[in-house]
Design an enzyme around this catalytic site. Sequence first.
Site, PDB file in Angstrom:
ATOM      1  CG  ASP A   8      -0.347   0.015   2.530  1.00  0.00           C
ATOM      2  OD1 ASP A   8       0.889   0.189   2.606  1.00  0.00           O
ATOM      3  OD2 ASP A   8      -1.079  -0.103   3.537  1.00  0.00           O
ATOM      4  CG  HIS A   9      -0.766   4.614   1.837  1.00  0.00           C
ATOM      5  ND1 HIS A   9      -1.785   3.676   1.941  1.00  0.00           N
ATOM      6  CD2 HIS A   9      -0.650   5.173   3.060  1.00  0.00           C
ATOM      7  CE1 HIS A   9      -2.271   3.690   3.174  1.00  0.00           C
ATOM      8  NE2 HIS A   9      -1.590   4.577   3.872  1.00  0.00           N
ATOM      9  CB  CYS A  65       1.089  -2.685   4.586  1.00  0.00           C
ATOM     10  SG  CYS A  65       0.862  -3.755   6.010  1.00  0.00           S
ATOM     11  N   GLY A  66       2.422  -0.703   6.251  1.00  0.00           N
ATOM     12  CA  GLY A  66       3.045   0.035   7.350  1.00  0.00           C
ATOM     13  C   GLY A  66       3.612  -0.884   8.420  1.00  0.00           C
ATOM     14  CB  THR A  67       2.101  -3.013  10.893  1.00  0.00           C
ATOM     15  OG1 THR A  67       0.963  -3.522  10.167  1.00  0.00           O
ATOM     16  CG2 THR A  67       1.720  -1.732  11.619  1.00  0.00           C
ATOM     17  N   GLY A  68       3.089  -4.430   8.117  1.00  0.00           N
ATOM     18  CA  GLY A  68       3.199  -5.774   7.532  1.00  0.00           C
ATOM     19  C   GLY A  68       2.066  -6.677   7.987  1.00  0.00           C
ATOM     20  CB  ILE A  69      -0.167  -6.554  10.932  1.00  0.00           C
ATOM     21  CG1 ILE A  69       1.019  -6.605  11.903  1.00  0.00           C
ATOM     22  CG2 ILE A  69      -1.325  -7.385  11.484  1.00  0.00           C
ATOM     23  CD1 ILE A  69       0.771  -5.887  13.233  1.00  0.00           C
ATOM     24  N   GLY A  70      -1.495  -6.108   8.185  1.00  0.00           N
ATOM     25  CA  GLY A  70      -2.684  -6.178   7.326  1.00  0.00           C
ATOM     26  C   GLY A  70      -2.411  -6.928   6.037  1.00  0.00           C
ATOM     27  CG  HIS A  98      11.866 -24.970  10.114  1.00  0.00           C
ATOM     28  ND1 HIS A  98      11.972 -24.873  11.484  1.00  0.00           N
ATOM     29  CD2 HIS A  98      13.059 -25.449   9.683  1.00  0.00           C
ATOM     30  CE1 HIS A  98      13.175 -25.287  11.870  1.00  0.00           C
ATOM     31  NE2 HIS A  98      13.860 -25.626  10.783  1.00  0.00           N
ATOM     32  NE  ARG A 132      12.121 -31.544  12.546  1.00  0.00           N
ATOM     33  CZ  ARG A 132      13.322 -31.082  12.209  1.00  0.00           C
ATOM     34  NH1 ARG A 132      14.038 -31.723  11.289  1.00  0.00           N
ATOM     35  NH2 ARG A 132      13.830 -30.003  12.778  1.00  0.00           N
ATOM     36  CG  HIS A 133      10.637 -28.736   8.584  1.00  0.00           C
ATOM     37  ND1 HIS A 133      10.266 -28.329   9.836  1.00  0.00           N
ATOM     38  CD2 HIS A 133      11.972 -28.979   8.621  1.00  0.00           C
ATOM     39  CE1 HIS A 133      11.338 -28.303  10.610  1.00  0.00           C
ATOM     40  NE2 HIS A 133      12.381 -28.696   9.894  1.00  0.00           N
TER      41      HIS A 133
HETATM   42  C1  RB5 Z   1      -1.948   2.260   6.709  1.00  0.00           C
HETATM   43  O1  RB5 Z   1      -2.032   3.428   7.455  1.00  0.00           O
HETATM   44  C2  RB5 Z   1      -1.667   1.056   7.618  1.00  0.00           C
HETATM   45  O2  RB5 Z   1      -2.770   0.811   8.442  1.00  0.00           O
HETATM   46  C3  RB5 Z   1      -1.314  -0.182   6.806  1.00  0.00           C
HETATM   47  O3  RB5 Z   1      -0.241   0.102   5.990  1.00  0.00           O
HETATM   48  C4  RB5 Z   1      -0.930  -1.395   7.614  1.00  0.00           C
HETATM   49  O4  RB5 Z   1      -0.008  -1.087   8.597  1.00  0.00           O
HETATM   50  C5  RB5 Z   1      -2.040  -2.227   8.106  1.00  0.00           C
HETATM   51  O5  RB5 Z   1      -1.866  -3.293   8.706  1.00  0.00           O
END
Ligand code: RB5
Length: 150
Positions: A8-9, A65-70, A98, A132-133
């Site tokens: 994303d941005h 992305c910003g955190t990589g989580i989304g 693994h 095993r993996h």
């Molecule tokens: C965008 O502001 C941010 O929420 C997105 O990049 C990401 O971190 C979501 O998990």
Amino acid sequence: MKVIITGDHAGMVLRNAAKEVLDELGFEYEDVGADCLSSVDYPDYALPAAERVANGEFDRGIFVCGTGIGISISANKVKGIRCALTHDVFSAKATRLHNDTNVLAMGERVIGPGLAKEIIETWLTTEFEGGRHEKRVNKISHYEEHGCSK
Ligand code: RB5
């Protein structure tokens, strides 16, 4: 090795870092991520790019992305994707050895480009250990296929 890059941005700096590593390694790539800093929605970038890895058009994906989580949550919703959110070199190596991950996710608000490049190079050049993996990874695929663990 053909790699699709997206994000994303909030992922442009690490996407550029990924391209530098891919150029150094001589791997083919396509960047389908957001091309400006205006706010966009990460699933709109993660899901279509993950589908292109799952259908075999690309061997691997690098998603930012910003955190990589989304972007990692989104990628892992696509059948056949094993995406690891990774911010250290040890995990980058381990998740290839693994888990045979086919998508690497990172957050550019978490780490800088120097570390990201080491992570990306390690992740791209480490082979799956199998053994095993493989049995464990197959259990995930079985669940995706049949919707149950048995
Ligand atoms: C965008 O502001 C941010 O929420 C997105 O990049 C990401 O971190 C979501 O998990």
